[in-house]
Design a protein around this motif. Sequence first.
Motif, PDB file in Angstrom:
ATOM      1  N   GLY A   1       0.845  -1.199   0.000  1.00  0.00           N
ATOM      2  CA  GLY A   1       0.000   0.000   0.000  1.00  0.00           C
ATOM      3  C   GLY A   1       0.870   1.234   0.000  1.00  0.00           C
TER       4      GLY A   1
ATOM      5  N   VAL B   1      -1.803  -8.470  -0.508  1.00  0.00           N
ATOM      6  CA  VAL B   1      -3.012  -7.673  -0.299  1.00  0.00           C
ATOM      7  C   VAL B   1      -2.653  -6.195  -0.211  1.00  0.00           C
ATOM      8  CG1 VAL B   1      -5.017  -7.292   1.190  1.00  0.00           C
ATOM      9  CG2 VAL B   1      -4.002  -9.588   1.048  1.00  0.00           C
ATOM     10  N   GLU B   2      -3.201  -5.410  -1.134  1.00  0.00           N
ATOM     11  CA  GLU B   2      -2.980  -3.970  -1.050  1.00  0.00           C
ATOM     12  C   GLU B   2      -4.008  -3.369  -0.091  1.00  0.00           C
ATOM     13  OE1 GLU B   2      -3.217  -1.667  -4.661  1.00  0.00           O
ATOM     14  OE2 GLU B   2      -2.848   0.188  -3.550  1.00  0.00           O
TER      15      GLU B   2
ATOM     16  N   ILE C   1      -6.103  -0.408   1.394  1.00  0.00           N
ATOM     17  CA  ILE C   1      -6.651   0.898   1.016  1.00  0.00           C
ATOM     18  C   ILE C   1      -7.628   1.325   2.115  1.00  0.00           C
ATOM     19  CG2 ILE C   1      -7.991   2.152  -0.732  1.00  0.00           C
ATOM     20  CD1 ILE C   1      -7.143  -0.322  -2.622  1.00  0.00           C
TER      21      ILE C   1
ATOM     22  N   GLU D   1     -11.177  -7.611  -2.962  1.00  0.00           N
ATOM     23  CA  GLU D   1     -11.389  -7.869  -4.390  1.00  0.00           C
ATOM     24  C   GLU D   1     -10.102  -8.386  -5.003  1.00  0.00           C
ATOM     25  OE1 GLU D   1     -12.877  -4.699  -7.165  1.00  0.00           O
ATOM     26  OE2 GLU D   1     -13.440  -3.827  -5.242  1.00  0.00           O
TER      27      GLU D   1
ATOM     28  N   MET E   1      -7.173  -8.436  -7.741  1.00  0.00           N
ATOM     29  CA  MET E   1      -6.588  -7.445  -8.650  1.00  0.00           C
ATOM     30  C   MET E   1      -6.536  -8.026 -10.060  1.00  0.00           C
ATOM     31  SD  MET E   1      -3.168  -5.813  -7.060  1.00  0.00           S
ATOM     32  CE  MET E   1      -3.056  -5.383  -5.333  1.00  0.00           C
TER      33      MET E   1
ATOM     34  N   GLU F   1      -3.006  -4.474 -12.606  1.00  0.00           N
ATOM     35  CA  GLU F   1      -2.932  -3.862 -11.267  1.00  0.00           C
ATOM     36  C   GLU F   1      -1.857  -4.555 -10.421  1.00  0.00           C
ATOM     37  OE1 GLU F   1      -7.397  -2.341 -10.143  1.00  0.00           O
ATOM     38  OE2 GLU F   1      -7.044  -4.491 -10.192  1.00  0.00           O
TER      39      GLU F   1
ATOM     40  N   ASN G   1       1.593  -3.059  -8.895  1.00  0.00           N
ATOM     41  CA  ASN G   1       1.882  -3.249  -7.475  1.00  0.00           C
ATOM     42  C   ASN G   1       3.299  -3.793  -7.262  1.00  0.00           C
ATOM     43  OD1 ASN G   1       1.347  -4.466  -4.632  1.00  0.00           O
ATOM     44  ND2 ASN G   1      -0.456  -3.252  -5.153  1.00  0.00           N
TER      45      ASN G   1
ATOM     46  N   TYR H   1      -4.712  -9.203  -4.190  1.00  0.00           N
ATOM     47  CA  TYR H   1      -6.003  -8.641  -3.805  1.00  0.00           C
ATOM     48  C   TYR H   1      -5.880  -7.167  -3.428  1.00  0.00           C
ATOM     49  CZ  TYR H   1      -7.028 -13.605  -3.199  1.00  0.00           C
ATOM     50  OH  TYR H   1      -7.174 -14.952  -3.405  1.00  0.00           O
ATOM     51  N   LYS H   2      -7.052  -6.481  -3.498  1.00  0.00           N
ATOM     52  CA  LYS H   2      -7.152  -5.125  -2.948  1.00  0.00           C
ATOM     53  C   LYS H   2      -8.091  -5.228  -1.758  1.00  0.00           C
ATOM     54  CE  LYS H   2      -8.753  -3.638  -6.957  1.00  0.00           C
ATOM     55  NZ  LYS H   2      -9.280  -2.827  -8.052  1.00  0.00           N
TER      56      LYS H   2
ATOM     57  N   LYS I   1     -10.196  -2.865   0.676  1.00  0.00           N
ATOM     58  CA  LYS I   1     -10.672  -1.603   1.246  1.00  0.00           C
ATOM     59  C   LYS I   1     -11.000  -1.939   2.686  1.00  0.00           C
ATOM     60  CE  LYS I   1     -12.479   0.404  -2.945  1.00  0.00           C
ATOM     61  NZ  LYS I   1     -13.656   0.415  -3.813  1.00  0.00           N
TER      62      LYS I   1
END
Lengths: 239, 83
Positions: free
Chosen positions: A105, A168-169, A171, A179, A181, A185, A189, A220-221, A223
């Motif tokens: 991130g 895992v990013e 956010i 979700e 990626m 994406e 990353n 993955y992203k 949130k």
Amino acid sequence: MPKYKIADVVFYAETRYGYNEEICKDYLYEGEEEPAFFVSITNEDILYEKAECEKQEDLPLFTDAYLESVSLFRKFSEYLFKKANGIVFHCSAIAMDEKGYLFTGRSGAGKSTHARLWRECFGNRVVTINDDKPVIRKIDGKYYVYGTPWTGKHKLGANVKAEVKGVVEIIKDKNNKLEKMSTVEALSNVLNQTLRPNTEDGINDLIDYAEDFIKKTGFYKLKCNISLDAVKTVYEGIE
Amino acid sequence: MQIKNGAVLREIAGNYIVVSVGETGGMVSLTESGAVLFRLLVKGAKREDLIEALLNEYEVEREIAVADVDGFIEKLKEAKLLK
């Protein structure tokens, strides 16, 4: 001269400041394995790192001892990529039941905070591998994440390794949602978390490496807010 | 107008991306026609050549080709891929 073993790579390192030896002390190696290379940090190397830091805004002035450790990190990373199927990967990495989870991130997104929540949630099932600059290596077709001496501002890390389970990013958001990626994406990353080679061939090799890493690893992203529910979202969402 | 040395164009999972050497700078995604224009720029094409290329390759109005080429150039500028 001290011999180290970092990410299963054995090498000699000649440094002048005690700081390097201090941070590398858990990686000292006295076994029989032949060192793969020798590295010595010179004045020019330290000046190079100083110039690199000056290119970026908002960085404090670093001591030569610290810059020497950055130089060792850079030289180790270059060897790793050229000869040992490995890259450094800026993230906070933990192992949970011996599987590696890598939290990436932007600066301030809450990587370390999220890693801390995993420790709170799962207790001693979680081991912090490295909170800033772990290493990824491909060995026999599988990707592993390794602890390194470069542990970031919280000084969290250990000389351990784990097979990578997911990247895992993190956010910041109000609610928790995981979700997958897209490949592009995920590639962006990887390229943003590692040192970029300075030749076209190097870049092509890095993209090849990243493509394979992405194919074999879930990206993955997330949130998320700062809660145990965020941890649960990832743990249950990654098969 | 020239592409900076060390910018690499690659096709990844059906997408075109450009990555440049060195530690800074991100990654730019291009469309298929963007990739065609990029290859021409690498070979030394000028703005007018790019517009002609789009007109030949795709059945579009000149106005649209001009807008596309200018948008493309702007994108490369923003990504600091031009020297």
